[in-house]
Every structure is written in structure tokens, then in C-alpha cells.
Write an enzyme that holds these catalytic residues in place. Sequence first.
Site, PDB file in Angstrom:
ATOM      1  N   ARG A  51       0.831  -1.212   0.000  1.00 51.03           N
ATOM      2  CA  ARG A  51       0.000   0.000   0.000  1.00 51.03           C
ATOM      3  C   ARG A  51       0.868   1.266   0.000  1.00 51.03           C
ATOM      4  O   ARG A  51       0.427   2.324  -0.420  1.00 51.03           O
ATOM      5  CB  ARG A  51      -0.888   0.036   1.261  1.00 51.03           C
ATOM      6  N   ARG A  53       9.853   5.579  -3.307  1.00 45.47           N
ATOM      7  CA  ARG A  53      10.234   6.486  -4.408  1.00 45.47           C
ATOM      8  C   ARG A  53      11.674   6.934  -4.293  1.00 45.47           C
ATOM      9  O   ARG A  53      12.142   7.160  -3.184  1.00 45.47           O
ATOM     10  CB  ARG A  53       9.414   7.783  -4.337  1.00 45.47           C
ATOM     11  N   ARG A 100      -9.086  -6.641  13.075  1.00 43.46           N
ATOM     12  CA  ARG A 100      -8.221  -5.949  14.014  1.00 43.46           C
ATOM     13  C   ARG A 100      -8.994  -4.726  14.480  1.00 43.46           C
ATOM     14  O   ARG A 100      -9.625  -4.028  13.668  1.00 43.46           O
ATOM     15  CB  ARG A 100      -6.943  -5.526  13.271  1.00 43.46           C
ATOM     16  N   ARG A 135      -0.016   5.745  16.067  1.00 46.68           N
ATOM     17  CA  ARG A 135       0.124   7.104  15.527  1.00 46.68           C
ATOM     18  C   ARG A 135      -0.618   8.114  16.383  1.00 46.68           C
ATOM     19  O   ARG A 135      -1.535   7.756  17.128  1.00 46.68           O
ATOM     20  CB  ARG A 135      -0.322   7.192  14.060  1.00 46.68           C
ATOM     21  N   GLU A 172      -3.807   6.383  18.607  1.00 47.22           N
ATOM     22  CA  GLU A 172      -4.458   5.185  18.074  1.00 47.22           C
ATOM     23  C   GLU A 172      -3.771   3.933  18.624  1.00 47.22           C
ATOM     24  O   GLU A 172      -2.616   3.674  18.300  1.00 47.22           O
ATOM     25  CB  GLU A 172      -4.306   5.230  16.552  1.00 47.22           C
ATOM     26  N   TYR A 223      -9.946  -4.814   2.559  1.00 50.04           N
ATOM     27  CA  TYR A 223      -9.233  -3.638   3.076  1.00 50.04           C
ATOM     28  C   TYR A 223      -9.463  -2.468   2.105  1.00 50.04           C
ATOM     29  O   TYR A 223      -8.551  -2.026   1.425  1.00 50.04           O
ATOM     30  CB  TYR A 223      -7.747  -3.998   3.165  1.00 50.04           C
ATOM     31  N   ASP A 236     -10.261   1.273   0.786  1.00 48.74           N
ATOM     32  CA  ASP A 236     -10.244   2.698   1.108  1.00 48.74           C
ATOM     33  C   ASP A 236     -11.540   3.315   0.608  1.00 48.74           C
ATOM     34  O   ASP A 236     -12.316   2.662  -0.099  1.00 48.74           O
ATOM     35  CB  ASP A 236      -9.033   3.359   0.440  1.00 48.74           C
TER      36      ASP A 236
END
Length: 367
Positions: A171, A175, A248, A279, A299, A347, A349
Site C-alpha cells: 500500500r 520512491r 483488528r 500514531r 491510536e 481492506y 479505502d
Amino acid sequence: MKYDYLVVGAGLFGSIFAYEANKRGKKCLVIDKRNHVAGNIYTNKVEDIHVHEYGAHIFHTSNEKVWQYIGQFAKFNRYTNSPVAVYKDELYNLPFNMNTFHGLWGVTTPSQAKEMIQKQIKESGIIEPKNLEEQAISLVGKDIYEKLIKGYTEKQWGQSATELPSFIIKRLPVRFTYDNNYFNDFYQGIPIGGYTQIIEKMLEGITVELNTDYFSNKAKLNTLAEKIVFTGMIDEFYDYQFGTLEYRSLRFESETLEEDNFQGNAVVNYTEYEVPYTRIIEHKHFEFGMQPKTVITREYPKTWEKGDEPYYPVNNEKNNKVYEQYKQLATQEEKVIFGGRLAEYKYYDMHNVIEQALNCVERELNM
Ligand code: FAD
Ligand code: UDP
């Protein structure tokens, strides 16, 4: 029958379906077991800040149709997600890019970075990655894996990275440019004014009943509509007959602080295993807020047990096989349509959910 459709779940999938059905003259009853609409994209105003109550939600897509579609319901700002990762007393840019490589190894050119990564891949001896750990090392080498991936992943998923499927790490972009944008997608932003307004607009003029669990009122609810659009957990729908699908969960701990800027960024990841949260979100930065106070959310990943919120499907081989059994039953249903992250056990988005919902509308309502 009073309604054409009973829509179970007022999240993104259910609300798009209801909006499109209502537009075509179909009568819908939308129910949700929570006390608010919008599902996991729900945002709530605290101290004049739109708080993402179920975790950071950044909209991104390369699908022009999806971008146009969501744009009907809100204006999006130019927010670009550029999280930073804290590992012990070190700080790195995400996703993995030249800034990360420079911070870690002092390299300044792409060829130096590639050489460093190649050397570490070679040392690891991995040729065909078989799990998340091997996939991660094959992409970015051992140093990054150990500092920025292993700890975060193992606390997020509650299992060893060697047992997790490799698609999870794919995901994230890798770069060799100095570009801290977390996503590769063509379009990205945050709806100015939060996400809840989007769902409220979709559900305008439609009957919505909150605090209503489908399973507590199933017999009666089933008599109210010709068809059902179900966006809850597919294993619960079938009474867990093939076993429980694994999810989860998360615990969110929010705080209002008497300062205007706590961490200088919307998302800061804590990649060390020993820090119990993954996070910290500082919500005002999603909308470049200048409020005098700030709201932050930590979280904490959590094992899912029946009754907890199922935030993430755990799409490993074992669970996907169980899901396939439920899907077999689902495809035989004539009066029930399954859609969204929980009913499809994917999963997804937000942009994936919009795509799926519009496909479903096409099949069901545009015939
Ligand atoms: P949901 O939003 O889960 O809606 C389902 C609804 O059904 C819920 O409101 C639930 O209460 C209701 N329901 C379930 N069972 C019943 C029942 N028995 N009776 C009545 N009601 C019921 N996506 C992105 O694009 N960008 C991001 O940055 C991003 N970040 C995320 C962060 C986190 C922590 C999480 C968990 C998800 C994130 N997502 C993100 C994914 C995004 O939340 C989902 O793609 C989207 O919200 C899924 O919409 P949905 O309608 O399928 O499901
Ligand atoms: N990940 C990681 N370190 C990070 C961020 C992410 O190792 O700092 C891994 C982790 O396994 C996570 C996956 O990448 O589950 C996907 O991250 P993403 O940010 O897409 O997760 P989400 O926002 O869906 O929780």
C-alpha cells in the site's frame, strides 16, 4: 411492504446506495446501530475542529469518476498526506523516499540509495518474498524494515510480520525522488467542513433510524422492505456458521490541549514496538486550522473480540478462505445485496468503496 430497500449501515457504501435509489424514486429505510451516520468516516466538531473520530481519513483516488462523484457533496482542500515517523529519538519522512534515505544513510542521490538497498537485499538472500517481512526487505532493505516497518506492523496487526500477507506493505509507495506525498493518486484532499456533511447530504429526505441493530430486530425489519442492502459483517449475517472472520480493532484516545500546535503535522507514526500506540493524529492540520486549541488522538491497536468495532479485516489466506464460503452463500441470495468493507471483507479505502457502490447501483438500479 413499506420500503423498496432496507439499507443496513449508514456508512459510505449504504449512503451512496440509498442516495442513488432515492434519486430513482425508490423508497429506502436506512438503519445504523451507532448513534450517528457516516460510519467510520464520521467527523465531529470539537473546539471548532473537525475531529476524525474513527482515525485519520484522507481522500485519494486516481479515478476521475469517483473524484467527480464525491465532489458533488463537498469541496476538497489541497491537503497532501506527508506523515513523519518517530523511531526512538530519530525522525524520518514517509513514505519511503529520498528524504527517508538521506535521513537514514546520509545518501544524496537516487543511485546511492538504490545501491544501499540492493546491498541489503542481497545480504538478506530473499529472492521471492513470501510474507510481509520478506516483501518489505525486498522493497527497502533491512534498516528501514527494522526501524520503520517491523515494530509498527507487529503492533498494528498483533502478529509477526512473517505471518502477514505482503500486500499490506505494498500500500505504501517507495520512491527515489524527494517527494513526501504518502499516496501516488492523481487526486487527494480533505473535505472542507468534514466528512459527516457528505453523508448528511446523501441521506437528505431519506428515513434514517439510528441506534438500531439489524440483528436485534431482524424479523421485523425484514418485513419492511423488498430487498436488503447489507454493509455489516458478513460472518455475523450468517451467524458465524463457517467460523469467525478475524478483524483488528483499535482504541482511540483523544485529548484537547491548551496549545495551538502540538506536533506540527496531521499524522505522526510511532514505529517502535515499545510505544503502545501506532500514531498520533492532530486533526486541525487536515484543514490548516488556526484555532487557539488543538485536539489530538492516539491510536492503540487492539485484538478484536465480538462486540468490538471491526476496523480492519485481516486478509490472510485462512480468513480469505472462510470469507469465500460466506461469499458463496451471499451470491445465492436473491433479496440481499452485500457491500462495503465489512460485508465484502476487504481492506477498502473510501475510493474503492465508492467504486463498488457505484457498480452496485449500476447492476441493481440501472437495469
Ligand atoms: P463503514 O464505514 O464501516 O459503515 C458500515 C456501517 O454499518 C457502520 O456505521 C456500522 O455501524 C453499521 N453496521 C454494521 N453492522 C450493523 C448492524 N448489524 N446493524 C446496523 N448497522 C450496522 N480510507 C481512505 O480512503 N483513506 C484513509 O485515510 C482511511 N483511513 C482509515 C483509517 C482507519 C482507522 C480505518 C478503520 C479506515 C480507514 N479508511 C480510509 C477506510 C474507510 O474508513 C472505509 O473505506 C469506509 O469508511 C468504508 O465504508 P463502509 O460503508 O463500507 O463501512
Ligand atoms: N506501515 C509501517 N510503518 C509505517 C506505516 C505503515 O510499517 O510507518 C505498514 C503497516 O504494516 C501498515 C501498512 O504499512 O499496516 C499500511 O499502512 P497504511 O498507512 O496504509 O495503513 P492504514 O492507514 O490503513 O492504517
